[in-house]
Design an enzyme around this catalytic site. Structure first.
Site, short mmCIF file in Angstrom:
data_model
loop_
_atom_site.label_atom_id
_atom_site.label_comp_id
_atom_site.label_asym_id
_atom_site.label_seq_id
_atom_site.Cartn_x
_atom_site.Cartn_y
_atom_site.Cartn_z
N CYS A 1 -29.24 -69.54 63.21
CA CYS A 1 -29.52 -69.45 64.64
C CYS A 1 -30.80 -70.20 65.00
O CYS A 1 -31.87 -69.88 64.46
CB CYS A 1 -29.64 -67.98 65.06
N CYS B 1 -33.67 -67.71 66.75
CA CYS B 1 -34.35 -66.61 66.08
C CYS B 1 -35.79 -67.00 65.75
O CYS B 1 -36.10 -68.19 65.56
CB CYS B 1 -33.61 -66.23 64.79
N HIS C 1 -31.65 -60.92 67.34
CA HIS C 1 -30.50 -61.83 67.32
C HIS C 1 -29.27 -61.28 68.02
O HIS C 1 -28.50 -62.04 68.61
CB HIS C 1 -30.16 -62.20 65.87
N ASN D 1 -24.23 -66.71 80.21
CA ASN D 1 -22.89 -66.64 79.64
C ASN D 1 -22.93 -65.73 78.42
O ASN D 1 -23.83 -65.86 77.57
CB ASN D 1 -22.40 -68.02 79.19
N HIS E 1 -27.11 -65.56 70.07
CA HIS E 1 -28.41 -64.95 70.33
C HIS E 1 -28.59 -64.77 71.84
O HIS E 1 -28.32 -65.69 72.62
CB HIS E 1 -29.52 -65.87 69.78
N HIS F 1 -29.39 -65.05 75.42
CA HIS F 1 -30.11 -66.09 76.15
C HIS F 1 -29.44 -66.34 77.49
O HIS F 1 -28.27 -66.05 77.70
CB HIS F 1 -30.16 -67.39 75.34
N GLN G 1 -29.45 -69.45 80.84
CA GLN G 1 -29.63 -70.88 81.04
C GLN G 1 -30.10 -71.16 82.47
O GLN G 1 -29.90 -70.35 83.38
CB GLN G 1 -28.32 -71.63 80.79
#
Length: 333
Positions: free
Chosen positions: A31, A34, A88, A128, A139, A141, A143
């Site tokens: 990842c 991380c 994570h 998303n 992980h 997140h 955007q």
């Protein structure tokens, strides 16, 4: 590699063409978000990264020229990643309130900073989640796309809100809140500053919207109490979704706020929309012929009935939060 905008003369809207994105990694074993990776390092709660495979760039390359009605523009803009937690796995509901408030602060900061670029007309912040949505990295997140144009859906909302403001002399979204509170069948959860409900006009089976109760146009207008209240209702909403069918529910979260083109939008209203694709535990809603070909959604069921299921999941979420030491700031309707 090109980053360009191509005009669709039939629909009257821009298409982003970004050839490098076809090379972006697809669910790598290691990842990159991380702690300790080359992109993130250590010692952070929330991390903002430039997207390594951006749809828009500040130094875009255009591969073709405009010809007649086929207009081409450089794909100028910014694409960023907001890594919401060093952990994570998980969702927004798994982030402690004070840390989730930091995520809200980052959304505010990026909206203001990116929007200060005079070439940027709209800062779109979104999330998303889930493989069926198409995420390439698990992980947690969000955007950000800082766009040199106002996207079509926002344009439609602005047009309708402006028309309502002109004809009725008040905010369309504030009026929707009033109607929902009067009817009472589709509200799921509310705290002092925000309200969560399935809209009367929902398109996705378990679609929900979060509206600010105070009439404001963008996330940077929130005061400190409202920031915590937004973090609270995001925790509750995502926990509710994950308890609805007993698994981590995929969804799209879209923040809708005023454009950054320095025009006045007193008639618009800050809100957040969630679009989960599931219509049942093992069934998805697929936009098909009528949706994709004609642009008209069909809703299988009744929003009022689906609100009952969401309220049940929401009550369970509040009970679980209480058991784990977090006291929610609101109540289930």
């Amino acid at each position: 590699m090109s980053n360009e905008l191509r005009w669709n003369p039939v629909l009257g809207e821009w298409i982003i063409v970004a050839s490098k994105r076809k090379r972006r990694p697809w669910r790598p074993e290691t990842c990159p978000f991380c702690p300790g990776s080359s992109e993130t390092g250590y010692g952070w709660d929330v991390k903002v990264l430039s997207n390594k495979f951006p749809a828009l760039k500040t130094n875009p390359t255009v591969k073709v020229k405009s010809i007649d009605i086929y207009r081409v523009r450089p794909g100028y803009g910014y694409c960023e990643i907001v890594v919401e937690t060093p952990i994570h796995e998980g969702d927004l509901c798994d982030i402690p309130l004070d840390k989730l408030k930091k995520v809200v602060d980052v959304f505010i900061d990026r909206y203001v900073r990116l929007g200060s670029d005079r070439k940027i007309k709209y800062v779109y912040e979104f999330r998303n989640k889930g493989e069926v949505i198409g995420v390439s990295l698990h992980h947690p997140h969000s955007q950000i796309y800082a766009l040199p144009f106002i996207p079509p859906k926002i344009k439609k909302e602005l047009r309708q809100a402006r028309k309502f403001w002109k004809n009725r002399g008040k905010c369309l979204f504030c009026h929707i809140i009033s109607l929902e509170k009067t009817i009472g069948k589709r509200i799921i959860y509310e705290n002092k500053y925000f309200i969560l409900f399935i809209p009367f006009f929902a398109m996705w089976p378990f679609e929900t919207h979060i509206y600010s109760k105070r009439h404001l146009q963008s996330i940077d207008m929130l005061n400190d109490d409202e920031k915590y209240a937004l973090a609270d209702i995001l925790k509750v909403t995502t926990k509710m979704y994950n308890l609805l069918f007993g698994f981590s529910l995929p969804y799209i979260m879209a923040i809708h706020q005023k454009p950054t083109d320095r025009k006045e939008y007193e008639y618009y209203h800050f809100h957040i929309e969630f679009y989960p694709p599931h219509r049942d535990r093992d069934k998805l809603k697929y936009p098909a012929g009528i949706e994709r070909g004609a642009g008209t959604f069909t809703y299988d069921g009744l929003p009022e009935e689906r609100a009952i299921y969401l309220r049940k999941a929401c009550r369970k979420a509040l009970n679980m939060f209480t058991e784990n030491g977090y006291k929610c700031m609101g109540k289930v309707s």
